[in-house]
Design a protein around this motif. Structure first.
Motif, PDB file in Angstrom:
ATOM      1  N   ARG C  80       0.795  -1.227   0.000  1.00 31.62           N
ATOM      2  CA  ARG C  80       0.000   0.000   0.000  1.00 31.62           C
ATOM      3  C   ARG C  80       0.825   1.273   0.000  1.00 31.62           C
ATOM      4  O   ARG C  80       0.595   2.177  -0.779  1.00 31.62           O
ATOM      5  CB  ARG C  80      -0.882   0.012   1.253  1.00 31.62           C
ATOM      6  CG  ARG C  80      -1.714  -1.212   1.396  1.00 31.62           C
ATOM      7  CD  ARG C  80      -3.140  -0.842   1.463  1.00 31.62           C
ATOM      8  NE  ARG C  80      -3.829  -1.387   0.332  1.00 31.62           N
ATOM      9  CZ  ARG C  80      -5.093  -1.131   0.078  1.00 31.62           C
ATOM     10  NH1 ARG C  80      -5.768  -0.336   0.862  1.00 31.62           N
ATOM     11  NH2 ARG C  80      -5.660  -1.646  -0.974  1.00 31.62           N
ATOM     12  N   VAL C  81       1.733   1.361   0.971  1.00 35.33           N
ATOM     13  CA  VAL C  81       2.367   2.663   1.203  1.00 35.33           C
ATOM     14  C   VAL C  81       3.463   2.945   0.200  1.00 35.33           C
ATOM     15  O   VAL C  81       3.540   4.019  -0.381  1.00 35.33           O
ATOM     16  CB  VAL C  81       2.956   2.727   2.626  1.00 35.33           C
ATOM     17  CG1 VAL C  81       3.559   4.080   2.877  1.00 35.33           C
ATOM     18  CG2 VAL C  81       1.884   2.442   3.629  1.00 35.33           C
ATOM     19  N   TRP C  82       4.294   1.937  -0.044  1.00 37.64           N
ATOM     20  CA  TRP C  82       5.530   2.201  -0.737  1.00 37.64           C
ATOM     21  C   TRP C  82       5.329   2.632  -2.178  1.00 37.64           C
ATOM     22  O   TRP C  82       5.977   3.544  -2.684  1.00 37.64           O
ATOM     23  CB  TRP C  82       6.416   0.961  -0.683  1.00 37.64           C
ATOM     24  CG  TRP C  82       7.828   1.318  -0.539  1.00 37.64           C
ATOM     25  CD1 TRP C  82       8.350   2.576  -0.593  1.00 37.64           C
ATOM     26  CD2 TRP C  82       8.905   0.438  -0.304  1.00 37.64           C
ATOM     27  NE1 TRP C  82       9.693   2.522  -0.391  1.00 37.64           N
ATOM     28  CE2 TRP C  82      10.061   1.223  -0.214  1.00 37.64           C
ATOM     29  CE3 TRP C  82       9.006  -0.947  -0.163  1.00 37.64           C
ATOM     30  CZ2 TRP C  82      11.309   0.666   0.008  1.00 37.64           C
ATOM     31  CZ3 TRP C  82      10.234  -1.496   0.065  1.00 37.64           C
ATOM     32  CH2 TRP C  82      11.376  -0.690   0.151  1.00 37.64           C
ATOM     33  N   GLY C  83       4.385   1.996  -2.835  1.00 40.01           N
ATOM     34  CA  GLY C  83       4.199   2.240  -4.259  1.00 40.01           C
ATOM     35  C   GLY C  83       3.881   3.681  -4.589  1.00 40.01           C
ATOM     36  O   GLY C  83       4.110   4.141  -5.706  1.00 40.01           O
ATOM     37  N   PHE C  84       3.373   4.428  -3.602  1.00 36.31           N
ATOM     38  CA  PHE C  84       2.910   5.773  -3.905  1.00 36.31           C
ATOM     39  C   PHE C  84       3.969   6.828  -3.645  1.00 36.31           C
ATOM     40  O   PHE C  84       3.756   7.993  -3.880  1.00 36.31           O
ATOM     41  CB  PHE C  84       1.664   6.085  -3.088  1.00 36.31           C
ATOM     42  CG  PHE C  84       0.595   5.087  -3.338  1.00 36.31           C
ATOM     43  CD1 PHE C  84      -0.119   5.138  -4.511  1.00 36.31           C
ATOM     44  CD2 PHE C  84       0.342   4.082  -2.444  1.00 36.31           C
ATOM     45  CE1 PHE C  84      -1.086   4.201  -4.768  1.00 36.31           C
ATOM     46  CE2 PHE C  84      -0.619   3.143  -2.693  1.00 36.31           C
ATOM     47  CZ  PHE C  84      -1.342   3.204  -3.855  1.00 36.31           C
TER      48      PHE C  84
END
Lengths: 111, 314, 91
Positions: C80-84
């Protein structure tokens, strides 16, 4: 002090020290990949040694199996999360530390 | 030596709490908060409160961390600028100050109040334990002696879920959850899913005789549901409004139904016959576990509104 | 025996503090997540020793729950967090 107790104390202290070595690696190693490498191995060995020490004076076989189960689960979970983080780090081109370099501070905070 | 351990734990606890409050970076704050939950579980064990430690481990390590990380992902997706610390506006500042002072005053009053004459509640519990249907005193209190409280607690949980669904912003686009194409992840999860379900049911069953029970089992179950969702296994069940809300009230409805069964025999509400109390409690706890797990999962699900799709745009 | 458990606990807590230091220091999110993993497995070890030291069998159940759920944070983070936060490599 019986032989069993000596063995147990050795295992306990060795396990705890193993944890410390892993943490030392986490603090001292220069980049993300090497830190993952330090963590996923030293920790599991440390927990394994502690579990072995605790198994030595456990009352029932079921309890011993439970301790072994916890160790196994932690091993799988830590391998999995280490692999996932490294995989994603590679996808995002997080740079490796080159020989001779110290800790990377360039483009450090990625948040 | 024991004092040293206690002192270290307290210092770590206070340090983590202040770090997570005062750090500037949100991600760091979230990590410290997750860690705080872990240390709190250790402290509860140290204080000989294993029931709370179990709940803290299940909720703190599982669902809270994920909810916070997810909120962070939403923040990242919606705005490119990290949220800055803002000055509180005047009226809000005074409001916060007054309510904070009020809470402190009330707590001080509560502490200075002379203690009520001691009632040997623990003796009463242990005297009646044989008739309660379970052997773990805390489960006996929660689901037999004081089952009204538990019933209302569950009702509050359902209410919280209803409020969450009301507050949710309408999203035109359903969320695209990123599917993680990692073979190791899926191989490992094939092992982990059954394990998590098994542990959840174990906690439920063990609750009769040792620390455990519906709340802990439900929190673990919720973690399994969230894991399902995170790796991209879509559940159709959650899309359907009837199943979604039916799952929320299932436990409560079962509780009321089982609790009103004694009414048929002229007994008061929520009094189980001594001989079958164990079965009654197990049935109620099973329903509660499923509902609590489902409600906690829905809280996570409802937070999934549109912004996550921003990924495509540069 | 009990004093030995205490010594082990103190060493483990020191190791935990090192993990806290790495979370504070970062510099990358991945480092922080891995440090959190470290504290998770240290917590499992501490709980197992508490179970012996305080004769509290339920501490083992807590350790079991912790062992199962500790990886959730890492998976949520990666998914969830890293990709953004950054552009992904084209592949």
């Amino acid at each position: 002090m019986s032989l069993l107790a000596i063995l147990q104390s050795f295992l306990l202290i060795a396990g705890a020290l193993m944890f410390c070595i892993g943490s030392l690696g986490l603090i001292r190693f220069p980049d993300t990949y090497t830190r993952i490498h330090a963590l996923t191995k030293a920790d599991n060995l440390g927990l394994g040694l502690i579990v072995l020490a605790l198994i030595l004076n456990v009352e029932s076989v079921a309890l011993a199996l439970k301790l072994l189960l916890i160790w196994g689960l932690v091993m799988i979970a830590s391998a999995l999360s280490g692999h996932l983080v490294a995989w994603e780090a590679d996808e995002q081109c997080i740079p490796l530390c080159q020989p001779g370099e110290t800790e990377r501070h360039l483009e450090s905070e990625d948040e | 030596m024991n004092e040293l351990i206690d002192l270290t734990l307290v210092c770590i606890l206070l340090g983590l709490a202040s770090l997570s409050l005062f750090t500037q970076s949100l991600f760091r704050a979230v990590m410290f908060f997750i860690l705080l939950g872990l240390i709190l579980a250790l402290v509860w064990i140290r204080l000989d409160a294993p029931d709370i430690a179990l709940a803290e481990a299940a909720i703190g390590a599982g669902i809270t961390g994920i909810l916070l990380l997810d909120a962070l992902a939403h923040l990242r997706a919606t705005s490119n600028t990290p949220p800055q610390l803002r000055q509180l506006k005047q009226p809000r500042f005074w409001l916060a100050l007054i309510s904070g002072a009020g809470v402190i005053l009330l707590l001080a009053l509560a502490i200075s109040e002379p203690l009520a004459p001691a009632v040997a509640l623990d003796l009463q519990v242990s005297e009646n334990l044989t008739n309660s249907g379970v052997t773990h005193p805390i489960t006996a209190i929660l689901l037999n002696f004081r089952s009204y409280d538990t019933l209302l607690e569950v009702a509050v949980l359902v209410l919280a879920a209803l409020v969450a669904v009301t507050l949710r912003q309408s999203d035109e686009h359903p969320v695209v959850n990123e599917y993680l194409p990692n073979p190791l992840l899926h191989a490992c999860l094939k092992l982990f899913f059954p394990m998590i379900f098994l542990v959840s049911m174990y906690l439920l069953w063990a609750g009769a005789a040792q620390p455990g029970g519906a709340f802990q089992a439900g929190a673990v179950l919720a973690a399994a549901f969230v894991l399902f969702y995170l790796v991209g296994l879509k559940t159709q069940l959650a899309q359907n409004d009837i199943y979604l809300k039916g799952g929320w009230i299932f436990g409560l409805a079962l509780f009321v139904l089982v609790g009103s069964m004694p009414l048929l025999y002229g007994q008061p509400f929520l009094t189980y016959p001594d001989s079958q109390a164990g079965i009654f409690i197990l049935l109620i706890e099973l329903g509660l576990t499923l509902s609590i797990g489902w409600i906690l999962f829905s809280m996570f699900l409802l937070s999934q509104s549109s912004p996550l799709q921003k990924k495509d745009s540069p | 025996m009990n004093s030995l458990y205490s010594v082990t606990l103190v060493i483990l807590l020191i190791s935990l503090l090192m993990g806290v230091f790495r979370i504070w220091r970062g510099p990358r999110m991945a480092d922080r997540i891995m440090a959190a993993q470290l504290t998770g497995s240290t917590g499992v070890a501490v709980l197992l020793i508490f179970a012996e030291l305080q004769n509290q069998p339920a501490a083992r159940d807590t350790a079991l729950v912790l062992a199962l759920l500790a990886m959730l944070v890492a998976i949520a983070f990666v998914g969830r967090v890293w990709g953004f936060s950054q552009e992904k490599k084209d592949s």
